[in-house]
Design a protein around this motif. Sequence first.
Motif, PDB file in Angstrom:
ATOM      1  N   TRP A  16       0.568  -1.147  -0.323  1.00 54.56           N
ATOM      2  CA  TRP A  16      -0.163   0.101   0.057  1.00 54.56           C
ATOM      3  C   TRP A  16       0.699   1.376   0.279  1.00 54.56           C
ATOM      4  O   TRP A  16       0.419   2.540  -0.573  1.00 54.56           O
ATOM      5  CB  TRP A  16      -0.647   0.103   1.159  1.00 54.56           C
ATOM      6  CG  TRP A  16      -1.545   1.150   1.349  1.00 54.56           C
ATOM      7  CD1 TRP A  16      -2.532   1.685   0.584  1.00 54.56           C
ATOM      8  CD2 TRP A  16      -1.576   2.354   2.150  1.00 54.56           C
ATOM      9  NE1 TRP A  16      -3.123   2.867   1.029  1.00 54.56           N
ATOM     10  CE2 TRP A  16      -2.343   3.204   2.047  1.00 54.56           C
ATOM     11  CE3 TRP A  16      -0.639   2.557   3.135  1.00 54.56           C
ATOM     12  CZ2 TRP A  16      -2.684   4.255   2.789  1.00 54.56           C
ATOM     13  CZ3 TRP A  16      -0.433   4.209   3.616  1.00 54.56           C
ATOM     14  CH2 TRP A  16      -2.000   4.716   3.423  1.00 54.56           C
ATOM     15  N   LEU A  17       1.779   1.905   0.876  1.00 53.91           N
ATOM     16  CA  LEU A  17       2.305   2.459   0.909  1.00 53.91           C
ATOM     17  C   LEU A  17       3.892   2.715  -0.213  1.00 53.91           C
ATOM     18  O   LEU A  17       3.792   3.911  -0.804  1.00 53.91           O
ATOM     19  CB  LEU A  17       3.422   2.150   1.951  1.00 53.91           C
ATOM     20  CG  LEU A  17       4.580   3.008   2.492  1.00 53.91           C
ATOM     21  CD1 LEU A  17       4.053   4.295   3.101  1.00 53.91           C
ATOM     22  CD2 LEU A  17       5.006   2.921   3.511  1.00 53.91           C
ATOM     23  N   ALA A  18       4.222   1.717  -1.430  1.00 56.42           N
ATOM     24  CA  ALA A  18       5.018   1.680  -2.354  1.00 56.42           C
ATOM     25  C   ALA A  18       3.631   2.428  -3.707  1.00 56.42           C
ATOM     26  O   ALA A  18       4.558   2.750  -4.342  1.00 56.42           O
ATOM     27  CB  ALA A  18       5.119   0.058  -2.678  1.00 56.42           C
ATOM     28  N   MET A  19       2.141   2.167  -3.481  1.00 50.55           N
ATOM     29  CA  MET A  19       1.788   3.172  -4.013  1.00 50.55           C
ATOM     30  C   MET A  19       1.865   4.690  -4.017  1.00 50.55           C
ATOM     31  O   MET A  19       2.008   5.376  -5.692  1.00 50.55           O
ATOM     32  CB  MET A  19       0.156   2.889  -4.427  1.00 50.55           C
ATOM     33  CG  MET A  19       0.405   1.549  -4.620  1.00 50.55           C
ATOM     34  SD  MET A  19      -0.223   0.901  -5.540  1.00 50.55           S
ATOM     35  CE  MET A  19      -1.185   1.976  -6.759  1.00 50.55           C
ATOM     36  N   TRP A  20       2.453   4.912  -3.650  1.00 51.44           N
ATOM     37  CA  TRP A  20       2.579   6.735  -2.872  1.00 51.44           C
ATOM     38  C   TRP A  20       3.829   7.298  -4.751  1.00 51.44           C
ATOM     39  O   TRP A  20       3.867   8.010  -5.047  1.00 51.44           O
ATOM     40  CB  TRP A  20       2.900   6.939  -1.989  1.00 51.44           C
ATOM     41  CG  TRP A  20       3.663   8.402  -1.971  1.00 51.44           C
ATOM     42  CD1 TRP A  20       4.617   9.097  -1.418  1.00 51.44           C
ATOM     43  CD2 TRP A  20       2.908   9.377  -2.167  1.00 51.44           C
ATOM     44  NE1 TRP A  20       4.291  10.921  -1.471  1.00 51.44           N
ATOM     45  CE2 TRP A  20       3.389  10.566  -1.092  1.00 51.44           C
ATOM     46  CE3 TRP A  20       1.049   9.425  -1.463  1.00 51.44           C
ATOM     47  CZ2 TRP A  20       2.129  11.788  -1.805  1.00 51.44           C
ATOM     48  CZ3 TRP A  20       0.733  10.274  -1.355  1.00 51.44           C
ATOM     49  CH2 TRP A  20       0.676  11.400  -1.549  1.00 51.44           C
ATOM     50  N   ASP A  21       4.767   6.659  -4.259  1.00 55.38           N
ATOM     51  CA  ASP A  21       5.243   6.781  -5.929  1.00 55.38           C
ATOM     52  C   ASP A  21       5.197   6.628  -7.162  1.00 55.38           C
ATOM     53  O   ASP A  21       5.842   7.583  -8.332  1.00 55.38           O
ATOM     54  CB  ASP A  21       6.528   5.692  -5.395  1.00 55.38           C
ATOM     55  CG  ASP A  21       8.233   5.640  -5.496  1.00 55.38           C
ATOM     56  OD1 ASP A  21       7.918   7.068  -4.788  1.00 55.38           O
ATOM     57  OD2 ASP A  21       8.588   4.694  -4.984  1.00 55.38           O
ATOM     58  N   PHE A  22       3.885   5.954  -7.000  1.00 56.27           N
ATOM     59  CA  PHE A  22       3.463   6.110  -8.660  1.00 56.27           C
ATOM     60  C   PHE A  22       1.991   7.183  -8.606  1.00 56.27           C
ATOM     61  O   PHE A  22       1.223   6.917  -9.720  1.00 56.27           O
ATOM     62  CB  PHE A  22       2.291   4.556  -8.865  1.00 56.27           C
ATOM     63  CG  PHE A  22       3.593   3.852  -9.323  1.00 56.27           C
ATOM     64  CD1 PHE A  22       4.735   4.194 -10.016  1.00 56.27           C
ATOM     65  CD2 PHE A  22       3.820   3.109  -7.692  1.00 56.27           C
ATOM     66  CE1 PHE A  22       5.368   2.557  -9.932  1.00 56.27           C
ATOM     67  CE2 PHE A  22       5.463   1.923  -8.211  1.00 56.27           C
ATOM     68  CZ  PHE A  22       5.143   1.898  -8.780  1.00 56.27           C
TER      69      PHE A  22
ATOM     70  N   PRO B 103       8.170  11.153 -12.183  1.00 54.04           N
ATOM     71  CA  PRO B 103       9.255  12.214 -12.423  1.00 54.04           C
ATOM     72  C   PRO B 103      10.787  11.615 -11.941  1.00 54.04           C
ATOM     73  O   PRO B 103      11.773  12.140 -12.350  1.00 54.04           O
ATOM     74  CB  PRO B 103       8.867  13.130 -11.688  1.00 54.04           C
ATOM     75  CG  PRO B 103       7.047  12.824 -11.368  1.00 54.04           C
ATOM     76  CD  PRO B 103       6.977  11.856 -11.995  1.00 54.04           C
ATOM     77  N   THR B 104      10.483   9.839 -11.494  1.00 51.15           N
ATOM     78  CA  THR B 104      11.948   9.513 -11.050  1.00 51.15           C
ATOM     79  C   THR B 104      12.494   8.438 -11.155  1.00 51.15           C
ATOM     80  O   THR B 104      12.166   7.699 -11.331  1.00 51.15           O
ATOM     81  CB  THR B 104      11.849   9.650  -9.821  1.00 51.15           C
ATOM     82  OG1 THR B 104      10.755   8.797  -9.141  1.00 51.15           O
ATOM     83  CG2 THR B 104      11.888  10.531  -8.808  1.00 51.15           C
TER      84      THR B 104
END
Length: 190
Positions: free
Chosen positions: A57-63, A136-137
């Motif tokens: 769930w947390l890793a979704m923030w990167d997207f 952007p990354t």
Amino acid sequence: MTGFDLVLLLLSFVYALALGHLLSRLGALLVARDRVRFSGLLALAMLNAVTQVYIGWLAMWDFRDVESWDLYTITLFLLSAILIYLMCVAASPETPDNEPVDMEAFYWSNHRLFYGLYLGLLGTYIAMTAVYLMTPTPELAVQQSLGNVPFILTSLLAIFISARWAQWMAGLLMFFMSAGWAIIFSHTLG
């Protein structure tokens, strides 16, 4: 509502089911504790399963900045959430009424399944790194792919070496590397 919001909403349902499944089984074990043969290895697997739900769930923030979501990308994200759900299932035994529950036996009959699902999840994560190229990354694509190597080695250790020390080492490494990832990742939030 953006494409990211729709994908996150879909995945949130799967994450909620995964966490709900594991927590309901944990609650049943606590209530039936007089009939339960405890296993530290299974408790660690349950902790690792919860950690994977949180990290997924947390890793979704990167997207969040991905503007275009294609079928390939959405399918990979859904597949990763399903694998996390199945990890939760593989780590949480049923508690039949008035029957003893052997957590230790459950662990030994399911540890390869649990770590095999985790290995599949890691493979899915590597396939998902292509999505970073649309953020952007884009440099995170290579960084995240290479960052999965220690996790893959840990999974292989648990799958191929059934010795108790190897199971403890794999479980602890999985937890500490995952927790470390979450701590490092938390510095990118904002």
